[in-house]
Design a protein around this motif. Structure first.
Motif, PDB file in Angstrom:
ATOM      1  N   GLN A   1      65.343  50.392 -19.371  1.00  0.00           N
ATOM      2  CA  GLN A   1      65.332  51.326 -20.486  1.00  0.00           C
ATOM      3  C   GLN A   1      65.848  52.691 -20.029  1.00  0.00           C
ATOM      4  O   GLN A   1      65.364  53.259 -19.058  1.00  0.00           O
ATOM      5  N   LEU A   2      66.819  53.190 -20.737  1.00  0.00           N
ATOM      6  CA  LEU A   2      67.408  54.488 -20.417  1.00  0.00           C
ATOM      7  C   LEU A   2      67.093  55.488 -21.508  1.00  0.00           C
ATOM      8  O   LEU A   2      66.938  55.126 -22.672  1.00  0.00           O
ATOM      9  N   GLU A   3      67.019  56.740 -21.107  1.00  0.00           N
ATOM     10  CA  GLU A   3      66.933  57.823 -22.081  1.00  0.00           C
ATOM     11  C   GLU A   3      68.188  58.670 -21.934  1.00  0.00           C
ATOM     12  O   GLU A   3      68.505  59.129 -20.840  1.00  0.00           O
ATOM     13  N   ILE A   4      68.871  58.846 -23.038  1.00  0.00           N
ATOM     14  CA  ILE A   4      70.099  59.627 -23.002  1.00  0.00           C
ATOM     15  C   ILE A   4      70.015  60.738 -24.048  1.00  0.00           C
ATOM     16  O   ILE A   4      69.822  60.480 -25.230  1.00  0.00           O
ATOM     17  N   GLY A   5      70.130  61.964 -23.578  1.00  0.00           N
ATOM     18  CA  GLY A   5      70.068  63.111 -24.471  1.00  0.00           C
ATOM     19  C   GLY A   5      71.343  63.245 -25.285  1.00  0.00           C
ATOM     20  O   GLY A   5      72.424  62.934 -24.804  1.00  0.00           O
ATOM     21  N   LYS A   6      71.181  63.704 -26.500  1.00  0.00           N
ATOM     22  CA  LYS A   6      72.318  63.887 -27.409  1.00  0.00           C
ATOM     23  C   LYS A   6      73.328  64.913 -26.885  1.00  0.00           C
ATOM     24  O   LYS A   6      74.470  64.935 -27.289  1.00  0.00           O
ATOM     25  N   LEU A   7      72.868  65.800 -26.002  1.00  0.00           N
ATOM     26  CA  LEU A   7      73.760  66.836 -25.482  1.00  0.00           C
ATOM     27  C   LEU A   7      74.343  66.467 -24.127  1.00  0.00           C
ATOM     28  O   LEU A   7      75.019  67.254 -23.485  1.00  0.00           O
ATOM     29  N   SER A   8      74.061  65.265 -23.670  1.00  0.00           N
ATOM     30  CA  SER A   8      74.467  64.876 -22.317  1.00  0.00           C
ATOM     31  C   SER A   8      75.942  64.512 -22.209  1.00  0.00           C
ATOM     32  O   SER A   8      76.457  64.335 -21.124  1.00  0.00           O
ATOM     33  N   ALA A   9      76.614  64.379 -23.351  1.00  0.00           N
ATOM     34  CA  ALA A   9      78.031  63.988 -23.378  1.00  0.00           C
ATOM     35  C   ALA A   9      78.244  62.566 -22.859  1.00  0.00           C
ATOM     36  O   ALA A   9      79.325  62.211 -22.433  1.00  0.00           O
ATOM     37  N   ILE A  10      77.174  61.778 -22.872  1.00  0.00           N
ATOM     38  CA  ILE A  10      77.287  60.371 -22.494  1.00  0.00           C
ATOM     39  C   ILE A  10      77.203  59.540 -23.775  1.00  0.00           C
ATOM     40  O   ILE A  10      76.310  59.757 -24.592  1.00  0.00           O
ATOM     41  N   ILE A  20      67.702  60.816 -27.047  1.00  0.00           N
ATOM     42  CA  ILE A  20      66.745  61.913 -27.145  1.00  0.00           C
ATOM     43  C   ILE A  20      67.377  63.059 -27.933  1.00  0.00           C
ATOM     44  O   ILE A  20      68.430  63.587 -27.559  1.00  0.00           O
ATOM     45  N   TRP A  21      66.721  63.404 -29.024  1.00  0.00           N
ATOM     46  CA  TRP A  21      67.220  64.496 -29.836  1.00  0.00           C
ATOM     47  C   TRP A  21      66.923  65.823 -29.141  1.00  0.00           C
ATOM     48  O   TRP A  21      65.838  66.001 -28.607  1.00  0.00           O
ATOM     49  N   PRO A  22      67.882  66.742 -29.124  1.00  0.00           N
ATOM     50  CA  PRO A  22      67.642  68.001 -28.414  1.00  0.00           C
ATOM     51  C   PRO A  22      66.574  68.891 -29.062  1.00  0.00           C
ATOM     52  O   PRO A  22      66.513  69.016 -30.280  1.00  0.00           O
ATOM     53  N   ILE A  23      65.764  69.462 -28.217  1.00  0.00           N
ATOM     54  CA  ILE A  23      64.720  70.395 -28.630  1.00  0.00           C
ATOM     55  C   ILE A  23      65.016  71.742 -27.970  1.00  0.00           C
ATOM     56  O   ILE A  23      65.291  71.806 -26.775  1.00  0.00           O
ATOM     57  N   ILE A  44      65.256  72.425 -24.015  1.00  0.00           N
ATOM     58  CA  ILE A  44      64.275  71.833 -23.102  1.00  0.00           C
ATOM     59  C   ILE A  44      64.420  70.310 -23.026  1.00  0.00           C
ATOM     60  O   ILE A  44      63.952  69.683 -22.090  1.00  0.00           O
ATOM     61  N   THR A  45      65.045  69.720 -24.014  1.00  0.00           N
ATOM     62  CA  THR A  45      65.428  68.306 -23.909  1.00  0.00           C
ATOM     63  C   THR A  45      66.811  68.150 -24.523  1.00  0.00           C
ATOM     64  O   THR A  45      67.295  69.038 -25.213  1.00  0.00           O
ATOM     65  N   GLY A  46      67.405  67.012 -24.280  1.00  0.00           N
ATOM     66  CA  GLY A  46      68.688  66.705 -24.918  1.00  0.00           C
ATOM     67  C   GLY A  46      69.840  66.600 -23.951  1.00  0.00           C
ATOM     68  O   GLY A  46      70.915  66.133 -24.301  1.00  0.00           O
ATOM     69  N   GLN A  47      69.635  67.035 -22.695  1.00  0.00           N
ATOM     70  CA  GLN A  47      70.725  66.988 -21.721  1.00  0.00           C
ATOM     71  C   GLN A  47      70.483  65.930 -20.648  1.00  0.00           C
ATOM     72  O   GLN A  47      71.272  65.780 -19.738  1.00  0.00           O
ATOM     73  N   GLU A  48      69.365  65.224 -20.774  1.00  0.00           N
ATOM     74  CA  GLU A  48      68.971  64.310 -19.710  1.00  0.00           C
ATOM     75  C   GLU A  48      69.657  62.948 -19.792  1.00  0.00           C
ATOM     76  O   GLU A  48      70.160  62.539 -20.822  1.00  0.00           O
ATOM     77  N   MET A  49      69.675  62.313 -18.674  1.00  0.00           N
ATOM     78  CA  MET A  49      70.061  60.909 -18.610  1.00  0.00           C
ATOM     79  C   MET A  49      69.167  60.347 -17.548  1.00  0.00           C
ATOM     80  O   MET A  49      69.273  60.713 -16.383  1.00  0.00           O
TER      81      MET A  49
END
Ligand SMILES: [Zn+2]
Length: 109
Positions: free
Chosen positions: A27-36, A64-67, A96-101
């Motif tokens: 299971q992966l978490e990909i932030g909407k702002l990560s450009a992935i 993950i929706w950015p916060i 604080i969220t949204g850029q993670e992978m």
């Protein structure tokens, strides 16, 4: 296509952690702002997973929706990607969220 190298990395990390056991789910978490692009990761996954512990594993991707956290009123708010500002009107905030992978979970047999 940078998703290919990202997917290769993910597979390599999970494969190492699996220590030879068969991985059934990742299971992966990909932030909407990560450009992935999640679809691209999916597309690359089966190819990269071939001949590893991850072969045939199910890939789950949570977006993950950015916060944002406002510097003026200190509230956390859901970021509008088109017009990013706090409901109080301030544009001084940090994401604080949204850029993670990240690899959220892996399940082995
Ligand atoms: Zn605010």
């Amino acid at each position: 296509m940078h998703e290919l190298s990202i997917t290769k990395n993910i597979v390599a990390i999970v494969n190492e952690r699996a220590k030879g056991r068969k991985v059934v789910r990742v299971q992966l978490e990909i932030g909407k702002l990560s450009a992935i692009v999640p679809e691209s990761i999916r597309f690359c996954f089966d190819v990269c997973a071939k001949d590893t512990c991850l072969s045939g594993a199910k890939l789950e991707i949570t977006e993950i929706w950015p916060i944002g956290r406002c510097h003026s009123c200190h509230q956390d708010f859901s970021l509008d990607l088109v017009n990013a500002q706090c409901p109080c009107g301030s544009r001084q905030f940090e994401c604080i969220t949204g850029q993670e992978m990240k690899i959220k979970e892996m399940e082995v047999e």
